[in-house]
Scaffold this motif. Structure first.
Motif, PDB file in Angstrom:
ATOM      1  N   UNK A  94       0.815  -1.206   0.000  1.00 13.04           N
ATOM      2  CA  UNK A  94       0.000   0.000   0.000  1.00 13.04           C
ATOM      3  C   UNK A  94       0.855   1.265   0.000  1.00 13.04           C
ATOM      4  N   UNK A  95       2.165   1.104  -0.192  1.00 18.22           N
ATOM      5  CA  UNK A  95       3.113   2.227  -0.178  1.00 18.22           C
ATOM      6  C   UNK A  95       3.135   2.942   1.172  1.00 18.22           C
ATOM      7  N   UNK A  96       2.891   2.187   2.250  1.00 19.94           N
ATOM      8  CA  UNK A  96       3.070   2.696   3.603  1.00 19.94           C
ATOM      9  C   UNK A  96       4.471   2.272   4.038  1.00 19.94           C
ATOM     10  N   UNK A  97       5.312   3.236   4.308  1.00 20.07           N
ATOM     11  CA  UNK A  97       6.742   2.976   4.461  1.00 20.07           C
ATOM     12  C   UNK A  97       7.065   2.351   5.821  1.00 20.07           C
ATOM     13  N   UNK A  98       7.651   1.176   5.799  1.00 19.15           N
ATOM     14  CA  UNK A  98       8.085   0.493   7.014  1.00 19.15           C
ATOM     15  C   UNK A  98       9.481  -0.077   6.812  1.00 19.15           C
ATOM     16  N   UNK A  99      10.109  -0.449   7.919  1.00 19.60           N
ATOM     17  CA  UNK A  99      11.433  -1.087   7.878  1.00 19.60           C
ATOM     18  C   UNK A  99      11.499  -2.124   8.989  1.00 19.60           C
ATOM     19  N   UNK A 100      12.124  -3.265   8.694  1.00 18.51           N
ATOM     20  CA  UNK A 100      12.228  -4.365   9.657  1.00 18.51           C
ATOM     21  C   UNK A 100      13.575  -4.290  10.374  1.00 18.51           C
ATOM     22  N   UNK A 101      13.547  -4.493  11.701  1.00 13.62           N
ATOM     23  CA  UNK A 101      14.763  -4.453  12.511  1.00 13.62           C
ATOM     24  C   UNK A 101      14.852  -5.723  13.347  1.00 13.62           C
ATOM     25  N   UNK A 102      16.043  -6.301  13.418  1.00 11.00           N
ATOM     26  CA  UNK A 102      16.240  -7.477  14.263  1.00 11.00           C
ATOM     27  C   UNK A 102      16.611  -7.056  15.680  1.00 11.00           C
ATOM     28  N   UNK A 103      16.887  -8.038  16.526  1.00 11.68           N
ATOM     29  CA  UNK A 103      17.146  -7.772  17.942  1.00 11.68           C
ATOM     30  C   UNK A 103      18.272  -6.764  18.151  1.00 11.68           C
ATOM     31  N   UNK A 104      19.392  -6.992  17.474  1.00 11.33           N
ATOM     32  CA  UNK A 104      20.545  -6.116  17.660  1.00 11.33           C
ATOM     33  C   UNK A 104      20.280  -4.710  17.143  1.00 11.33           C
ATOM     34  N   UNK A 105      19.559  -4.615  16.041  1.00  9.35           N
ATOM     35  CA  UNK A 105      19.241  -3.298  15.492  1.00  9.35           C
ATOM     36  C   UNK A 105      18.293  -2.531  16.399  1.00  9.35           C
ATOM     37  N   UNK A 106      17.335  -3.245  16.993  1.00  7.36           N
ATOM     38  CA  UNK A 106      16.434  -2.593  17.946  1.00  7.36           C
ATOM     39  C   UNK A 106      17.228  -2.066  19.130  1.00  7.36           C
ATOM     40  N   UNK A 126       9.190  -3.582  13.878  1.00  3.12           N
ATOM     41  CA  UNK A 126       8.904  -2.915  12.617  1.00  3.12           C
ATOM     42  C   UNK A 126       8.818  -1.424  12.890  1.00  3.12           C
ATOM     43  N   UNK A 127       9.466  -0.635  12.059  1.00  2.92           N
ATOM     44  CA  UNK A 127       9.381   0.813  12.200  1.00  2.92           C
ATOM     45  C   UNK A 127       8.526   1.387  11.078  1.00  2.92           C
ATOM     46  N   UNK A 128       7.428   2.065  11.468  1.00  3.33           N
ATOM     47  CA  UNK A 128       6.680   2.863  10.500  1.00  3.33           C
ATOM     48  C   UNK A 128       7.410   4.190  10.398  1.00  3.33           C
ATOM     49  N   UNK A 129       7.843   4.555   9.200  1.00  2.40           N
ATOM     50  CA  UNK A 129       8.858   5.590   9.044  1.00  2.40           C
ATOM     51  C   UNK A 129       8.344   7.019   9.116  1.00  2.40           C
ATOM     52  N   UNK A 130       7.038   7.227   9.079  1.00  3.85           N
ATOM     53  CA  UNK A 130       6.532   8.590   8.920  1.00  3.85           C
ATOM     54  C   UNK A 130       5.803   9.155  10.138  1.00  3.85           C
ATOM     55  N   UNK A 131       5.777   8.447  11.268  1.00  3.00           N
ATOM     56  CA  UNK A 131       5.151   8.983  12.473  1.00  3.00           C
ATOM     57  C   UNK A 131       5.990  10.113  13.069  1.00  3.00           C
ATOM     58  N   UNK A 132       5.377  10.856  13.996  1.00  6.39           N
ATOM     59  CA  UNK A 132       6.058  12.004  14.587  1.00  6.39           C
ATOM     60  C   UNK A 132       5.716  12.118  16.064  1.00  6.39           C
ATOM     61  N   UNK A 133       6.384  13.039  16.738  1.00  8.27           N
ATOM     62  CA  UNK A 133       6.120  13.313  18.152  1.00  8.27           C
ATOM     63  C   UNK A 133       6.259  14.809  18.386  1.00  8.27           C
ATOM     64  N   UNK A 134       5.703  15.283  19.509  1.00  6.04           N
ATOM     65  CA  UNK A 134       5.639  16.718  19.759  1.00  6.04           C
ATOM     66  C   UNK A 134       5.400  16.950  21.240  1.00  6.04           C
ATOM     67  N   UNK A 135       5.669  18.161  21.698  1.00  6.85           N
ATOM     68  CA  UNK A 135       5.201  18.603  23.004  1.00  6.85           C
ATOM     69  C   UNK A 135       3.728  18.968  22.831  1.00  6.85           C
TER      70      UNK A 135
END
Length: 389
Positions: free
Chosen positions: A141-153, A166-175
């Motif tokens: 669906x062209x929703x950008x994700x990336x897979x990480x193993x134990x060491x990468x996490x 799994x990292x969804x690449x486009x989320x954000x955070x804020x105050x």
């Protein structure tokens, strides 16, 4: 809502007239005012707030501007089917785009805004396998994700005892409070704080009167942005939006090592290291799910202990850090888990938005835009419309 005779400040007060009255000065109410301003800059708007700006869930959350975890997307597929789940996810993506373009703009540093994605961590192999399957669907669906193993996490988040994520690449955070304050600075409206609304009446000439402990306010339309507290002002919400408590704690800063916020789905929790180095963690509502309801924002030892134990087990960088804050907030959970916009069936001049189900910052700005669209006769998505009830 009710008002004591001794606390009533409305005696002999003149009725105040506006073009629109918004009840609730959190992110939902301020967003609604913003989009009303965009629609018609001449509107005279009042925002009525029981306490003060962002004092409810808008100022008591973890600051995730999120579409949801990878597991959340999986749950939406199971509940609604792929087409609707994708539509809801796209709606949340658009929420972030609108916030960046309309509000955040060049104030990212001031608002502690970061768009580094968000991890969904797996504590067991079967959970990791399920997350990877969902990530494959998201990729189609062209929703950008990336897979990480134990060491990468471990490298990217500092979190231990996870088999991968799994990292969804486009989320954000804020105050979140800074974000709402920024909205307030962009909104043309009278913000009337420390004022409790407790009744809506139909008046003359199509006007609606909002009775408060500081007198009466009238307007052709009233817009309720009370989320968890909606049913305290109108009974229509009693079986549609439920007050649900969420608890958090904050730990003193250590040098920053975590590159993005995290969900740990096996534990149903979420955590992030804010830019100044403190750790914010929340969740574990399932420990006392039956009692984590209602309007009291107290904290409980079982959940607070579980949050701290999680940190000691999975984030060794904070094992000796002190807890600086413990708090809770009351979220509005919708009956079907999705937000809603609409008008009270027996009074079409009383509009509302709410039911964000723990995703207020990730949904409210776009939801408020849809609410204003509906007010002005434009269509809204079927899954968002309260007519589904």
């Amino acid at each position: 809502m009710s008002i004591s005779y001794w606390l009533d400040r409305s005696a002999n007060g003149q009725k105040k007239s506006y073009d629109a009255i918004i009840v609730g000065a959190g992110i939902s109410g301020l967003s609604t005012a913003y989009w009303l301003n965009k629609e018609d800059p001449s509107l005279k708007i009042a925002i009525i707030e029981r306490s003060r700006l962002a004092f409810g869930a808008s100022g008591r959350n973890a600051g995730f501007i999120t579409c949801g975890s990878v597991e959340h997307f999986n749950r939406m597929i199971n509940k609604h089917g792929l087409e609707q789940a994708t539509a809801i996810w796209r709606f949340a993506q658009e929420n972030l785009r609108l916030l960046k373009n309309e509000i955040i703009q060049d104030s990212g540093t001031e608002l502690q805004f970061e768009q580094n994605g968000a991890y969904s961590l797996a504590a067991q192999d079967n959970e990791f396998a399920e997350l990877k399957n969902v990530a494959e669907t998201m990729a189609k669906l062209d929703i950008r994700t990336q897979i990480f193993d134990t060491l990468e996490i471990r490298k990217h988040t500092g979190a231990t005892n996870f088999v991968g994520g799994i990292k969804y690449l486009d989320d954000a955070s804020v105050n979140p409070v800074a974000l709402v304050e920024k909205m307030a600075s962009r909104v043309k409206a009278d913000l009337i704080e420390n004022t409790e609304a407790f009744q809506i009446r139909e008046g003359e000439d199509g006007m609606r009167t909002l009775k408060t402990d500081r007198g009466e306010f009238e307007a052709p339309m009233i817009l309720l942005n009370m989320n968890a507290y909606s049913a305290t002002l109108h009974p229509w919400f009693k079986d549609k939006i439920y007050p649900t408590r969420g608890q958090c704690l904050m730990m003193q800063a250590v040098p920053r090592f975590m590159d993005a916020p995290c969900y740990a789905n096996f534990y149903l929790d979420y955590f992030r290291q804010i830019p100044s180095g403190e750790l914010l963690i929340g969740g574990f509502r399932q420990i006392e799910k039956e009692t984590e309801t209602g309007y009291s924002d107290h904290i409980t030892a079982p959940i607070q202990d579980a949050l701290h134990d999680f940190v000691v087990t999975h984030l060794p960088q904070f094992k000796d850090a002190k807890v600086t804050h413990r708090w809770s907030g009351i979220m509005g959970f919708a009956r079907d888990g999705e937000p809603m916009v609409g008008a009270i069936p027996e009074d079409p001049q009383v509009f509302f938005a709410g039911g964000y189900t723990a995703h207020g910052i990730g949904l409210a700005f776009h939801t408020a835009k849809s609410l204003v669209d509906m007010v002005y006769g434009r269509s809204v998505p079927d899954w968002l419309s309260a007519r589904r009830f």
